[in-house]
Design an enzyme around this catalytic site. Structure first.
Site, PDB file in Angstrom:
ATOM      1  N   LYS B  81       0.725  -1.274  -0.138  1.00 26.42           N
ATOM      2  CA  LYS B  81       0.096   0.013  -0.016  1.00 26.42           C
ATOM      3  C   LYS B  81       0.749   1.237  -0.055  1.00 26.42           C
ATOM      4  O   LYS B  81       2.056   1.199   0.588  1.00 26.42           O
ATOM      5  CB  LYS B  81      -0.933  -0.098   1.291  1.00 26.42           C
ATOM      6  CG  LYS B  81      -1.981   1.118   1.198  1.00 26.42           C
ATOM      7  CD  LYS B  81      -2.799   0.517   2.638  1.00 26.42           C
ATOM      8  CE  LYS B  81      -3.993   1.497   2.608  1.00 26.42           C
ATOM      9  NZ  LYS B  81      -4.984   1.484   3.753  1.00 26.42           N
ATOM     10  N   SER B 156      -9.801   1.879   2.993  1.00 25.35           N
ATOM     11  CA  SER B 156      -8.843   2.635   2.062  1.00 25.35           C
ATOM     12  C   SER B 156      -7.893   1.753   1.133  1.00 25.35           C
ATOM     13  O   SER B 156      -6.969   2.344   0.536  1.00 25.35           O
ATOM     14  CB  SER B 156      -8.150   3.499   3.023  1.00 25.35           C
ATOM     15  OG  SER B 156      -7.284   2.832   3.997  1.00 25.35           O
ATOM     16  N   SER B 180     -10.035  -0.800   6.900  1.00 24.59           N
ATOM     17  CA  SER B 180      -9.388  -0.561   5.619  1.00 24.59           C
ATOM     18  C   SER B 180      -8.783  -1.675   4.913  1.00 24.59           C
ATOM     19  O   SER B 180      -8.395  -1.601   3.679  1.00 24.59           O
ATOM     20  CB  SER B 180      -8.282   0.494   5.881  1.00 24.59           C
ATOM     21  OG  SER B 180      -9.205   1.922   6.112  1.00 24.59           O
TER      22      SER B 180
END
Lengths: 99, 477
Positions: B81, B156, B180
């Site tokens: 990420k 997210s 997330s």
């Protein structure tokens, strides 16, 4: 949230807010604050604030200097938004705003 | 021409690699080909590190032929990420304020993955500063759902979830502060694990809410999630909130006799899509068929847990994002004074959602409001932790849907921040309490994936993953 509060909070948070944004931001924040208002009805007399997790915190470590490798230094300097002679250039803290 | 090697699981790839049937270079190239083909429309990855990945894959192949495989993830293409630091690579947390930023060093989890020989293939798109549940709040455009381009992948960690589900990689790292990892995993039909707080080092993860954040795996199977989790777990001198608890080791079970699973009464009320409810209730039946006891359990404060999260998280985030001020790194809007520079830099380069949450947190922590908001929320958090602890004396884990609905359409919730926040209803409890939680695919509703959500006891990921895998195997049978 009233306009003065939005402007005051924005100032504290160091985020510039334009006039036409203030009302929208106030509405958005107001909606969230309205939602979290439900916490007020929870009885919390004598309830301690949640402490940091986890309970079994690590032992301390030596406060030893590790230094900075040349590669790290190079990346750090590359990341400077503005620099001069290898030093970070930043606005003066005590300088009065130029008029 | 494609050999579909990118569609392998990590475990499956490991077997073929070790047998010499495939090479890591071929495996990596297959992922790169898929990325070239699909990422332009999916926007799952903000950057692909093709050259480095192939070089690392070649080295992995050399280690394999030398008989010195570095670990289960050796030669396996993994995505990280955009808020996890990889030395020398850009990391922007999905924000313009960090567009030029190059990571000075590896995050601890990055170092651990590299130490095992994992091939880091690219950085994944995300909601800006991990604030969002759809990846629509990325400053670099949304990521699209792998099955339906008009829908969101969740957030997210939407890029990580999409990349894994679309076989652009064999697995990914995400971060989870309020759901997330788990929510996008649920939307995209893959597995997502948030470990117990303290299991995985946050050193090198750009902090959002420091008392909630955890890094965890997104993977195609529970076994793959376990392999990644094993690689990244562990106490770290760089993160004093990590704990040297008994390390996680898989303890797979075929049957779940003796396991007690609780359905929290207060969570299973209104607001769940009928299709989602049906799929997860069907999963409950599968758990029963496997020998587990599935019963109702009292879990009070479900109406307050999201509110606690949306006070404490913005408060912590407002402090953690103060460093993005245009001074030492990132974008700077040079103003006429120091104050103007701060104001203009943060206004221009930080997006609307993070700005909203910073303002919210600043307000809730400010003099005159601190007691009413922050202190009150921290007190209710104690009550919530006690409620979960009490429930966990009656059952071993809690079962709910991961999300109230399947993947929604792009733009459906962006006009109403509160509507977006309500997506986190089932997931935030695990962050507020620090407990481990996993999302596992449990079928489709109208062609879109549904996820079941299991919350376990602190540091008992082996039981949690064992239950998840038993379910997964049972469905595959």
């Amino acid at each position: 949230m009233p306009k003065e509060d939005v402007l005051a909070v924005a100032r504290l948070a160091r985020i510039g807010v334009t006039e036409d944004e203030v009302e929208r931001i106030g509405d958005e924040l107001g909606a969230v604050l309205g939602y979290v208002e439900r916490l007020q009805r929870v009885e919390t007399t004598g309830v301690p604030e949640a402490s940091a997790l986890p309970v079994l915190a690590r032992a301390f470590r030596q406060d030893a200097v590790n230094g900075c490798s040349e590669t790290e230094r190079a990346f750090i300097e590359e990341n400077f938004p503005a620099s001069e002679g290898g030093f970070l250039k930043a606005p003066a803290v005590f300088e009065r705003p130029k008029r | 021409m494609t050999n579909h090697l990118n569609e392998l699981t990590i475990a499956g790839a490991r077997v073929k690699l070790d047998a010499g049937e495939i090479s890591s270079v071929d495996l990596t190239q297959a992922c790169l080909d898929e990325i070239a083909s699909r990422n332009p429309s999916l926007n799952a990855l903000l950057e692909t590190w093709g050259e480095d990945a192939l070089r690392d894959a070649a080295r992995a192949d050399e280690r394999r032929t030398d008989g010195s495989v570095a670990g289960p993830l050796d030669g396996i293409p993994i995505v990280v990420k955009d808020n996890i630091l990889v030395e020398g690579k850009r990391a922007s947390a999905g924000s313009k304020i960090l567009e030029p930023y190059v990571s000075v060093s590896d995050a601890t989890v990055t170092r651990k993955l590299k130490g095992q020989g994992a091939v880091l293939i690219g950085r994944a798109n995300m909601d800006e500063f991990a604030m969002g549940s759809s990846t629509e709040h990325s400053a670099y455009g949304p990521t699209r759902h792998p099955k339906d381009p008009d829908r969101v992948p969740g957030g997210s960690s939407g890029g990580s979830a999409c990349a894994t589900a679309a076989h652009l990689c064999l697995g990914a790292l995400g971060s989870d502060t309020g759901g997330s990892i788990r929510q996008p995993a649920s939307f995209c039909g893959i597995v997502g694990l948030k470990p117990t707080y303290g299991r995985v080092s946050r050193s090198g993860l750009m902090a959002m809410a420091s008392s909630f954040d955890q890094i965890g795996p997104l993977a195609k199977t529970v076994e793959d999630a376990a392999l990644i989790f094993q690689a990244i777990q562990g106490a770290d001198p760089m993160d004093q909130t990590t704990v040297s608890a008994n390390p996680f080791a898989p303890a797979w079970r075929e049957r779940l006799n003796g396991l007690r699973i609780g359905l929290p009464i207060q969570a299973w009320g209104e607001g769940i899509d009928p299709g989602v409810r049906e799929r997860v209730m069907a999963a409950a039946d599968v758990f029963r068929a496997l020998g587990a006891e599935v019963v109702d359990v009292d879990l009070p404060y479900q109406d307050e847990v999201l509110a606690v999260y949306y006070v404490v998280m913005p408060c912590e985030a407002s402090a953690n994002l103060a460093r993005f001020d245009g001074m030492r790194y990132g974008a700077r809007h040079q103003g006429s004074s120091l104050l103007e520079t701060y104001l203009e830099t943060r206004r221009e380069f930080i997006g609307a959602e993070p700005r909203r949450r910073i303002l919210l947190g600043t307000y809730a922590l400010s003099s005159g409001y601190y007691d009413a908001y922050y202190r009150k929320a921290k007190q209710v958090q104690t009550l919530i932790r006690n409620a979960y602890a009490s429930a966990m004396t009656k059952v071993d884990m809690l079962l709910t849907p991961t999300t109230p609905s399947v993947a929604f359409r792009l733009g459906e919730k962006t006009n109403d921040p509160l509507a977006m926040y309500l997506e986190d209803l089932f997931t935030v409890g695990a962050n507020v309490t620090g407990l481990p939680a996993i999302s596992v695919p449990c079928g489709d509703d109208g062609g879109l994936p549904v996820g079941l959500h299991l919350t376990g006891r602190a540091f008992e990921e082996s039981a949690l993953l064992a239950a998840a895998r038993a379910y997964e195997e049972s469905r595959a049978a």
